[in-house]
Scaffold this motif. Structure first.
Motif, PDB file in Angstrom:
ATOM      1  N   ARG A 129       0.849  -1.206   0.000  1.00 48.10           N
ATOM      2  CA  ARG A 129       0.000   0.000   0.000  1.00 48.10           C
ATOM      3  C   ARG A 129       0.881   1.251   0.000  1.00 48.10           C
ATOM      4  O   ARG A 129       0.717   2.152  -0.824  1.00 48.10           O
ATOM      5  CB  ARG A 129      -0.914   0.001   1.219  1.00 48.10           C
ATOM      6  N   ALA A 184      -7.503  -2.895  -9.321  1.00 48.36           N
ATOM      7  CA  ALA A 184      -7.748  -1.497  -8.954  1.00 48.36           C
ATOM      8  C   ALA A 184      -7.411  -0.568 -10.127  1.00 48.36           C
ATOM      9  O   ALA A 184      -8.164   0.358 -10.438  1.00 48.36           O
ATOM     10  CB  ALA A 184      -6.933  -1.122  -7.724  1.00 48.36           C
ATOM     11  N   THR A 197     -12.739   8.331 -10.325  1.00 44.96           N
ATOM     12  CA  THR A 197     -12.430   8.087  -8.920  1.00 44.96           C
ATOM     13  C   THR A 197     -10.953   8.337  -8.676  1.00 44.96           C
ATOM     14  O   THR A 197     -10.118   8.049  -9.531  1.00 44.96           O
ATOM     15  CB  THR A 197     -12.773   6.629  -8.537  1.00 44.96           C
ATOM     16  N   ALA A 226      -7.472   6.556  -3.637  1.00 39.23           N
ATOM     17  CA  ALA A 226      -8.608   6.026  -2.876  1.00 39.23           C
ATOM     18  C   ALA A 226      -8.903   4.589  -3.276  1.00 39.23           C
ATOM     19  O   ALA A 226      -9.223   3.743  -2.428  1.00 39.23           O
ATOM     20  CB  ALA A 226      -9.834   6.900  -3.087  1.00 39.23           C
ATOM     21  N   LEU A 227      -8.787   4.292  -4.579  1.00 41.10           N
ATOM     22  CA  LEU A 227      -9.015   2.923  -5.039  1.00 41.10           C
ATOM     23  C   LEU A 227      -7.949   1.974  -4.503  1.00 41.10           C
ATOM     24  O   LEU A 227      -8.243   0.831  -4.144  1.00 41.10           O
ATOM     25  CB  LEU A 227      -9.029   2.876  -6.560  1.00 41.10           C
ATOM     26  N   HIS A 264      -6.286   2.349  -1.685  1.00 40.06           N
ATOM     27  CA  HIS A 264      -6.591   2.135  -0.264  1.00 40.06           C
ATOM     28  C   HIS A 264      -7.759   1.162  -0.102  1.00 40.06           C
ATOM     29  O   HIS A 264      -7.720   0.260   0.746  1.00 40.06           O
ATOM     30  CB  HIS A 264      -6.925   3.472   0.411  1.00 40.06           C
ATOM     31  N   GLN A 265      -8.808   1.338  -0.899  1.00 39.83           N
ATOM     32  CA  GLN A 265      -9.960   0.442  -0.816  1.00 39.83           C
ATOM     33  C   GLN A 265      -9.542  -1.001  -1.112  1.00 39.83           C
ATOM     34  O   GLN A 265      -9.955  -1.941  -0.418  1.00 39.83           O
ATOM     35  CB  GLN A 265     -11.036   0.890  -1.806  1.00 39.83           C
ATOM     36  N   THR A 266      -8.714  -1.174  -2.118  1.00 41.57           N
ATOM     37  CA  THR A 266      -8.255  -2.508  -2.498  1.00 41.57           C
ATOM     38  C   THR A 266      -7.432  -3.151  -1.386  1.00 41.57           C
ATOM     39  O   THR A 266      -7.641  -4.315  -1.029  1.00 41.57           O
ATOM     40  CB  THR A 266      -7.406  -2.417  -3.782  1.00 41.57           C
ATOM     41  N   ASP A 321      -7.524  -2.417   1.724  1.00 41.91           N
ATOM     42  CA  ASP A 321      -8.388  -2.649   2.876  1.00 41.91           C
ATOM     43  C   ASP A 321      -9.121  -3.987   2.750  1.00 41.91           C
ATOM     44  O   ASP A 321      -9.315  -4.705   3.736  1.00 41.91           O
ATOM     45  CB  ASP A 321      -9.409  -1.519   3.026  1.00 41.91           C
ATOM     46  N   VAL A 322      -9.550  -4.319   1.534  1.00 41.58           N
ATOM     47  CA  VAL A 322     -10.224  -5.610   1.317  1.00 41.58           C
ATOM     48  C   VAL A 322      -9.299  -6.762   1.679  1.00 41.58           C
ATOM     49  O   VAL A 322      -9.698  -7.719   2.351  1.00 41.58           O
ATOM     50  CB  VAL A 322     -10.682  -5.736  -0.154  1.00 41.58           C
TER      51      VAL A 322
END
Length: 208
Positions: A101, A178, A189, A193-194, A196-198, A200-201
């Motif tokens: 990340r 992502a 988008t 942010a994408l 981070h979202q990825t 996080d999953v």
């Protein structure tokens, strides 16, 4: 891979590149940028190597010396060592998801507008050209082996340990998804942010 191999910025502590190697990098970049420009103007399949060579002011044999195939112009770059150095610079006890990340976000923040435009083109070509899409598996396998080696050093497990291989491959595949999603959505988008979202999953254990 279409993810973290995007920054030309060399991390602190990386040995200085010699003049000969810098010239090689400049030639590779000239070939790649000429190719991307032609791909944008007339399409990937309609662009032969001799046109790329002429646009880059080199011979076709020089293009093939740096890139064995046209697909390699899209899928290879000189920043694999930067990715590895970035990962190794992260704290040894940090989960690999978090290391990737941070390394990826840092790389994205440092790339130039021209490099970002090439990143978008690369992702589009991966989506649209079957030959390139098929070759991405080789890149993921290579980078996964590197990540597995770092994980092996951190954990004391062998580099071919199945769990290390699963973690490494899952991270890279997730980052690629992502990037693909970012381009498919018209880049509406924020890419960070994408990412981070990825991550996080993955960090929460693939639960919904």
């Amino acid at each position: 891979m279409v993810s973290a191999r995007t920054s030309a910025t060399t991390p602190p502590g990386t040995p200085k590149i010699g003049l000969r190697e810098r010239k090689k990098i400049q030639t590779r970049q000239a070939i790649r940028r000429a190719a991307y420009r032609l791909f944008e103007e007339q399409g990937y399949d309609a662009t032969p190597i001799d046109q790329i060579a002429e646009a880059a002011d080199v011979s076709p044999s020089t293009v093939f010396r740096y890139f064995p195939s046209k697909e390699d112009i899209v899928l290879t770059d000189e920043y694999d060592t930067v990715l590895e150095a970035g990962i190794r610079a992260r704290p040894a006890g940090e989960p690999m998801v978090e290391s990737m990340r941070q390394v990826t976000i840092e790389a994205l923040r440092k790339i130039t507008a021209e490099d970002r435009a090439e990143l978008v083109q690369r992702i589009r070509l991966i989506r649209e050209v079957p030959a390139i899409r098929g070759r991405t598996a080789e890149n993921i396998a290579r980078d996964a082996a590197m990540i597995s080696a770092v994980l092996a050093e951190r954990s004391g497990r062998p580099a071919d340990d199945l769990e290390l291989r699963v973690i490494s491959t899952a991270i890279l595949a997730a980052l690629q998804e992502a990037m693909l999603s970012w381009v498919e959505e018209g880049r509406t988008t924020d890419l960070e942010a994408l990412i981070h979202q990825t991550m996080d999953v993955l960090a929460r254990g693939l639960t919904l």
